[in-house]
Every structure is written in C-alpha cells, then in structure tokens.
Design a protein around this motif. Structure first.
Motif, PDB file in Angstrom:
ATOM      1  N   LYS A   1       0.829  -1.213   0.000  1.00 41.15           N
ATOM      2  CA  LYS A   1       0.000   0.000   0.000  1.00 41.15           C
ATOM      3  C   LYS A   1       0.863   1.264   0.000  1.00 41.15           C
ATOM      4  O   LYS A   1       0.664   2.196   0.769  1.00 41.15           O
ATOM      5  CB  LYS A   1      -0.939  -0.003   1.212  1.00 41.15           C
ATOM      6  N   LEU A   2       1.828   1.270  -0.906  1.00 40.20           N
ATOM      7  CA  LEU A   2       2.805   2.352  -0.910  1.00 40.20           C
ATOM      8  C   LEU A   2       2.210   3.703  -1.286  1.00 40.20           C
ATOM      9  O   LEU A   2       2.691   4.744  -0.832  1.00 40.20           O
ATOM     10  CB  LEU A   2       3.966   2.007  -1.850  1.00 40.20           C
ATOM     11  N   ASP A   3       1.155   3.712  -2.097  1.00 37.10           N
ATOM     12  CA  ASP A   3       0.545   4.993  -2.444  1.00 37.10           C
ATOM     13  C   ASP A   3       0.026   5.697  -1.196  1.00 37.10           C
ATOM     14  O   ASP A   3       0.239   6.900  -1.003  1.00 37.10           O
ATOM     15  CB  ASP A   3      -0.590   4.784  -3.448  1.00 37.10           C
ATOM     16  N   ASP A   4      -0.638   4.946  -0.327  1.00 43.10           N
ATOM     17  CA  ASP A   4      -1.190   5.531   0.907  1.00 43.10           C
ATOM     18  C   ASP A   4      -0.083   6.104   1.791  1.00 43.10           C
ATOM     19  O   ASP A   4      -0.196   7.221   2.309  1.00 43.10           O
ATOM     20  CB  ASP A   4      -1.971   4.470   1.696  1.00 43.10           C
ATOM     21  N   THR A   5       0.981   5.322   1.957  1.00 42.68           N
ATOM     22  CA  THR A   5       2.075   5.746   2.846  1.00 42.68           C
ATOM     23  C   THR A   5       2.846   6.926   2.279  1.00 42.68           C
ATOM     24  O   THR A   5       3.067   7.934   2.964  1.00 42.68           O
ATOM     25  CB  THR A   5       3.049   4.574   3.084  1.00 42.68           C
ATOM     26  N   LEU A   6       3.241   6.818   1.020  1.00 40.39           N
ATOM     27  CA  LEU A   6       4.121   7.836   0.439  1.00 40.39           C
ATOM     28  C   LEU A   6       3.420   9.165   0.193  1.00 40.39           C
ATOM     29  O   LEU A   6       4.050  10.227   0.266  1.00 40.39           O
ATOM     30  CB  LEU A   6       4.731   7.307  -0.858  1.00 40.39           C
ATOM     31  N   SER A   7       2.127   9.132  -0.105  1.00 41.13           N
ATOM     32  CA  SER A   7       1.404  10.383  -0.342  1.00 41.13           C
ATOM     33  C   SER A   7       1.372  11.239   0.925  1.00 41.13           C
ATOM     34  O   SER A   7       1.426  12.477   0.855  1.00 41.13           O
ATOM     35  CB  SER A   7      -0.016  10.104  -0.829  1.00 41.13           C
TER      36      SER A   7
END
Length: 281
Positions: A206-212
């Motif tokens: 779920k990298l989009d959630d974390t990195l955003s």
C-alpha cells in the motif's frame, strides 16, 4: 524498495547464542546439535535467493531435532529477548541506512520481518538472511503472505538489487489541499514477469497511501521556501529548483518518494502556476 546489504552473520552463530541463553539443557543441546544443519540451510537459501527462486523452499514440521513449536518458542522467548542475541538483532536492523524501512522507504525500520513467513517456513525462523529490517506497517501488510508464483514474490532488499531501476513515479492532483498520487510504472523494456512483480510489491505494501502522506508533509514544510523561490526567480526558477531537488534525491535513492514527489511538482504546470500559491486548509 531500497536495496541493502545483508549482514555477515552465520546461521550457526545465532543458534549458538540462543543455546547459551536457554536454561533448559535439553533444548540447548538440540540447538547445538542442529548447527551442522544450519550451515547447509544458509548456503542453500543464499543460492535460491540469488535466483529469486524462493518458491522451491520445502515446508517442514521438523528441523533436525527441533519441532516448529520449539523453534517458534526459541525465536519469541529467546532470540528476541536475550541479551546474548541483542547484538545480532542490532546488526540486522542497522543494515538499513539511516534506520529507514527498505520496503517503503519512508517509515522507521523498528521491526524484523521474515521474508518467508515464520508460520509456514518455521525452519528459517532464525536465519539472518530471512530477517529483513522494516517498519511496523510493512510488516503488518505483508503478514504471512506466501507467494504462489514468481510474480507474487515481494521485492527482497537483500537480493533484488537488479530491481534498483526507476519505477516509482508520482503525479499531483489539482485539489485543495494538494494531493500526491504514487504509482509503480516500471520501464516497458523489462520482462513482463518483473513488471508484474514490481506492481504486486507496490500494491501489497500500500505504498501509495504511505508515500502520499510523506510527500504532502514535505510540501507543507517547504512551501514557504518554494513560494519565495517563485517570487524571486519566477516560475522557471521554481521549476528548475524542483528538478534539482528531484535530481539530488535520485542520486541518493532512485526510487525514493522524494525523487518522485519533486519530479511531480516540477512537471506540473498547474502546480507551478497555481498550486504553489493556493492557501491550504
């Protein structure tokens, strides 16, 4: 994923340290008697890992003279807690530069994850190469994930250094507040199975959630400075400054969220001409 170098720790040394920490002499002797087996296990694991061939590992209920139940108890009650194994754990955790999780490249790496899950590949529960420093979120997202194909294997920071090519990208959504959207966009020149594997890794953690979240906070921290850059140097000067930040971040880590975020800001005409000037709620 950030590539890191694995620690030079012998599997046998882990067993030896654990054996010295256990009062029960029967269990201690079992650990010592298993040492010749651990040496072969470490060599075999390394050979398979270098080929990303983790799927051929055999699941067992017994490892030498130790059962899976005994190994799990040793890991949780001895390896994790003993003063004699503290240096081993510290050495593994410090493999990740600056203490950053190599999986997401954002959070602090405060835990150890079993690349091949301990609940299934219990015989590898004490193998240093199977222990990866990571953050609590990545550890939770991966959980006991067991790949059924090459493409379903998450990227391994110790062994998948050949995946250290640019695949993490971002874009800016023209919203208020400004939102960053991250995507895995590997080069189309890669083999299809490698592209799918990168995309699977991105979704699994779920990298989009974390990195955003990290990118939005970075913008909030630097917005005053960036607005002043636009005032003094114009839109072109701001864009140049953002590209320089992206280049600097890429030099440090090609797939860092900073690389993608600064590039996204530099490439967005909306951000350069309007977004940077809007007041955030």
């Amino acid at each position: 994923m950030r590539p890191i170098n694995k620690a030079s720790i012998a599997h046998s040394d882990v067993y030896s340290a654990c054996s010295k920490s256990i009062r029960d002499q029967t269990t201690s002797r079992k650990l010592i008697n298993n040492i010749p087996l651990t040496e072969k296990t470490q060599v075999d694991y390394d050979k398979l890992a270098k080929k990303s061939n983790f799927l051929t590992h055999v699941k067992t209920n017994q490892y030498g003279n130790l059962s899976n139940v005994e190994l799990t108890k040793i890991y949780r009650n001895t390896f994790i807690k003993s003063a004699k194994t503290k240096d081993i754990i510290s050495t593994i955790k410090t493999r990740s530069p600056h203490g950053i999780c190599p999986i997401c490249g954002a959070n602090a790496a405060k835990t150890l994850d079993h690349y091949l899950p301990e609940s299934i590949y219990t015989h590898l529960i004490l193998l240093p190469e199977n222990l990866i420093p990571c953050c609590g979120d990545c550890n939770k997202y991966k959980s006991s994930h067991t790949p059924k194909s090459y493409e379903q294997q998450t990227l391994n920071p110790y062994y998948d250094h050949h995946y250290n090519i640019r695949w993490l990208h971002a874009s800016i959504l023209p919203t208020k507040p400004i939102v960053f959207s991250f995507k895995a966009l590997p080069p189309l020149s890669l083999e299809e199975k490698r592209i799918i594997r990168i995309e699977h890794h991105f979704k699994k953690f779920k990298l989009d959630d974390t990195l955003s979240i990290f990118a939005s906070n970075e913008l909030g921290t630097r917005k005053y400075e960036l607005k002043n850059t636009k005032i003094t140097s114009g839109a072109d000067g701001l864009r140049k400054s953002l590209y320089e930040s992206a280049e600097s971040a890429a030099h440090h880590q090609i797939n860092s969220w900073q690389t993608a975020a600064y590039e996204a800001m530099a490439m967005s005409d909306w951000f350069i001409h309007h977004g940077i000037d809007q007041e955030e709620p």
